[in-house]
Each structure stands twice: as C-alpha cells, then as structure tokens.
Design an enzyme around this catalytic site. Structure first.
Site, PDB file in Angstrom:
ATOM      1  CE  LYS A 204      -3.745   2.327   2.403  1.00  0.00           C
ATOM      2  NZ  LYS A 204      -4.716   2.274   3.504  1.00  0.00           N
ATOM      3  CE  LYS A 256      -6.347   1.791  -0.611  1.00  0.00           C
ATOM      4  NZ  LYS A 256      -6.979   1.749   0.680  1.00  0.00           N
TER       5      LYS A 256
HETATM    6  C1  PBG Z   1      -7.192   3.246   5.381  1.00  0.00           C
HETATM    7  C2  PBG Z   1      -7.693   3.228   3.978  1.00  0.00           C
HETATM    8  C3  PBG Z   1      -7.567   4.238   3.011  1.00  0.00           C
HETATM    9  C4  PBG Z   1      -8.203   3.757   1.865  1.00  0.00           C
HETATM   10  C5  PBG Z   1      -8.690   2.492   2.151  1.00  0.00           C
HETATM   11  N1  PBG Z   1      -8.339   2.171   3.456  1.00  0.00           N
HETATM   12  C6  PBG Z   1      -7.045   5.613   3.125  1.00  0.00           C
HETATM   13  C7  PBG Z   1      -5.620   5.894   3.366  1.00  0.00           C
HETATM   14  O1  PBG Z   1      -4.792   4.996   3.495  1.00  0.00           O
HETATM   15  O2  PBG Z   1      -5.323   7.077   3.458  1.00  0.00           O
HETATM   16  C8  PBG Z   1      -8.293   4.502   0.564  1.00  0.00           C
HETATM   17  C9  PBG Z   1      -9.335   4.012  -0.394  1.00  0.00           C
HETATM   18  C10 PBG Z   1      -9.579   4.925  -1.524  1.00  0.00           C
HETATM   19  O3  PBG Z   1      -8.893   5.956  -1.703  1.00  0.00           O
HETATM   20  O4  PBG Z   1     -10.506   4.629  -2.300  1.00  0.00           O
HETATM   21  N2  PBG Z   1      -8.197   2.809   6.288  1.00  0.00           N
END
Ligand code: PBG
Length: 332
Positions: A204, A256
């Site tokens: 991520k 991601k």
């Molecule tokens: C963290 C989380 C995020 C997203 C999913 N889970 C935000 C981040 O890491 O700042 C982002 C999902 C998206 O942008 O569609 N709980």
C-alpha cells in the site's frame, strides 16, 4: 515464412474480424464475481435524512443503516465478489476506541450486513484505526507524535476479534504496521475464529489519489502517512511486503492503488501463490467520473477498460466503486 511489403503472410487482424472471434481469443475476463464493492456507513445518519452524497466521488454515498442493507442485497443479487465495509463514527478519540467497541458503527454494520446476506456474499471489513482516531492516523501515537507500531498491533488484534465476533468473513488490515497480519492471525485463531480470512493490504503506497476517500470518511488527518505507507519509487519493496504477509498467514494480498502501480501488481502476482487483489481507489474513480461529466471521455467503456487493465496486470480480485454498475454492464 515469406512475406513482402504489400502481402503479409502473418495477419493478427484475422482474429479480430468479428465480435465473436474476439470473444473466443480474449485472454482476460472481467466478471461480476471478481469485483468487490467498497461501502461507507455513517453513524447517526437517519433514514429521514437518507444517504449522504460524497461530493468528490459522484455516485458514491455515506450510507444509512437501511440504504447499506439495500446496497449489499443488490450486491449479492448481482453476484459480486464481496463488499468491503468502512465505518464513519460520530465520535473519534486518540486511541480509536470506536473500532474495538462491539457496538461501534463498523462492528454493528458487519452484524447487520451478515444478517442480511448470510453466506451469499463475502463480507469484508477495513481493519484500521484511521476512521476512528481524532488525529486521523492508522495507529496510535507515541508521546512525541510518531505512529507506534507495536502498540497499534495490540489494538488491531482486539479489532480483529471484534469484527470476527460480529460475523465478518474477511478482515482487511490496511494500516501498514509491520507484523499486522501475523498478530491478527494469532488473535483470530486464539479466539476460535480459524475460518475468518485475511485480505492483507500488503503493498500500500502513500498516494495523492486517496484524496477523495478522505472526504468519504471525514478524515481528520493532518500531514501524511509516509512513515508507514510505501514510497511510490519502490516496486521490489512491494513484493517484499506481499511475501512477508503470505508468510504471516495472509489468505489474499492486495496492491493499492491500482492504476499507478500496475507494474507492482504484475510483480506481486508472479511472486506469490495466493489470490491477489487490487484496489481501484477513490482518486482513480473521481478522475474518470470528472472527465466523463465534462464530456471528455466515454464513461462506460472507460470504466470497463480500466477494470480490465487491472485484471490483465494480475489482479484476481478488484475492489472498485463501480462494482455494481460494472456487473450490470457486463450482464447486458
Ligand atoms: C485506510 C484506507 C484508506 C483507503 C482504504 N483504506 C485511506 C488511506 O490509506 O489514506 C483509501 C481508499 C480509496 O482511496 O478509495 N483505512
């Protein structure tokens, strides 16, 4: 093989002659069962008020309890691969206690949704503190304001047990704390939840494309997540993170965002022996929607091409805000 300039012998176009031929030789498929719909549910939002639109994500809403149940019922009827639940609590605090409260918005919604769809639709939940903390970080902070990895792990363990007790099928740890998958697996097993699976947000990346999501969950974050989410420069490290998560017991691993990281997705798919998911995130959704709203792009084919590209790069499963709509388009 002989060929001259005007009469080639080899003609790849032959297989593109008709739609039926193109279908016969298509290498990659896009099917409803591969798509997971992320959904937001907001605590305290009454049915009289109705679901609340998210302005930066046209077509996506913060659900009320009853609009959430309608959305997951539709997801099951469409044959989607699952739903991923995010909760938006009324009250936040430094420790994110709403996340571990059995009656917190997320755990309550898991119970509701599982009660509604049963085994017809895999129910997944975000396992992270950022929606629940008043500082907006994915973990708890040390006295000097850094994100405390190991103190956070203990809370994730409790959160995993609470989500499992509520009936979740898969937990989705997304906080990028080192060791989170191993700790969560132990916590689940220790509480007898050996069948609850882990969809690990493994690779991520710290991304500007999360912007609209921050509105979607009323994020309190100041600053960024660069001390725990990955640097976009690093692909080898993404594979390392995925391998670590598999070793710690991840049942699926995720990359991601998706579109700016399709190379990482391919590398991860080639490196692991578990299903790989990719999250087609908020900013990716909003960019296309904005272009379509301006008449600059043909919306529906652009959606399907986007999702197909993520599948082709190596995703077995795609989390996308277009999941229900894409399933309807594919059934046409
Ligand atoms: C963290 C989380 C995020 C997203 C999913 N889970 C935000 C981040 O890491 O700042 C982002 C999902 C998206 O942008 O569609 N709980």
């Amino acid at each position: 093989m002989s060929s001259d300039i005007t009469h080639p012998v080899v003609r790849p176009r032959r297989l593109r002659t008709t739609a039926a031929l193109r279908r016969l030789v298509a290498e990659t498929s896009l099917e409803a069962r591969q798509l997971v719909l992320p959904v937001f549910v907001r605590e305290g939002l009454g049915d009289s008020e109705g679901p609340r639109p998210i302005s930066s994500m046209p077509g996506v809403v913060q659900h009320t309890r009853s609009s959430l149940l309608a959305a997951v019922t539709e997801a099951a009827e469409l044959g989607l691969g699952g739903v991923m639940l995010f909760g938006i609590p009324e009250h936040k605090d430094a420790e994110g206690t709403g996340a571990v409260d059995p009656d917190g918005i997320l755990n309550r919604s898991i119970r509701d949704v599982v009660g509604e769809v049963g085994d017809a639709l895999p129910v997944m939940a975000d396992l992270c503190l950022d929606e629940f903390t008043d500082h907006g970080h994915c973990g708890v902070l040390t006295g000097d304001g850094r994100v405390d990895n190991d103190a956070t792990l203990a809370i994730y363990a409790e959160m995993a047990r609470a989500q499992a007790a509520a009936g979740v099928d898969l937990v989705g740890p997304s906080g990028m704390m080192d060791g989170q998958v191993g700790v969560i697996r132990q916590a689940l097993d220790g509480a007898g939840h050996t069948d609850v699976a882990i969809l690990a947000y493994s690779a991520k990346y710290a991304s500007a494309f999360y912007g609209p999501f921050r509105e979607a969950v009323d994020s309190s974050l100041q600053g960024d997540r660069r001390t725990y989410q990955q640097d976009g420069a690093n692909a080898v490290e993404g594979v390392r993170e995925a391998l670590l998560d598999v070793a710690e017991g991840a049942d699926l691993v995720m990359v991601k965002p998706a579109l700016a990281y399709l190379d990482v997705l391919r590398r991860v798919r080639d490196a692991v022996d578990v299903p790989v998911a990719a999250y087609n995130i908020s900013g990716e959704y909003s960019m296309l929607e904005a272009a379509a709203a301006n008449g600059w792009i043909d919306r529906e084919p652009a959606i399907l091409e986007t999702l197909l590209s993520i599948r082709r790069a190596g995703a077995d499963v795609v989390l996308t805000y277009w999941a229900a709509e894409a399933a309807r388009l594919l059934a046409r």
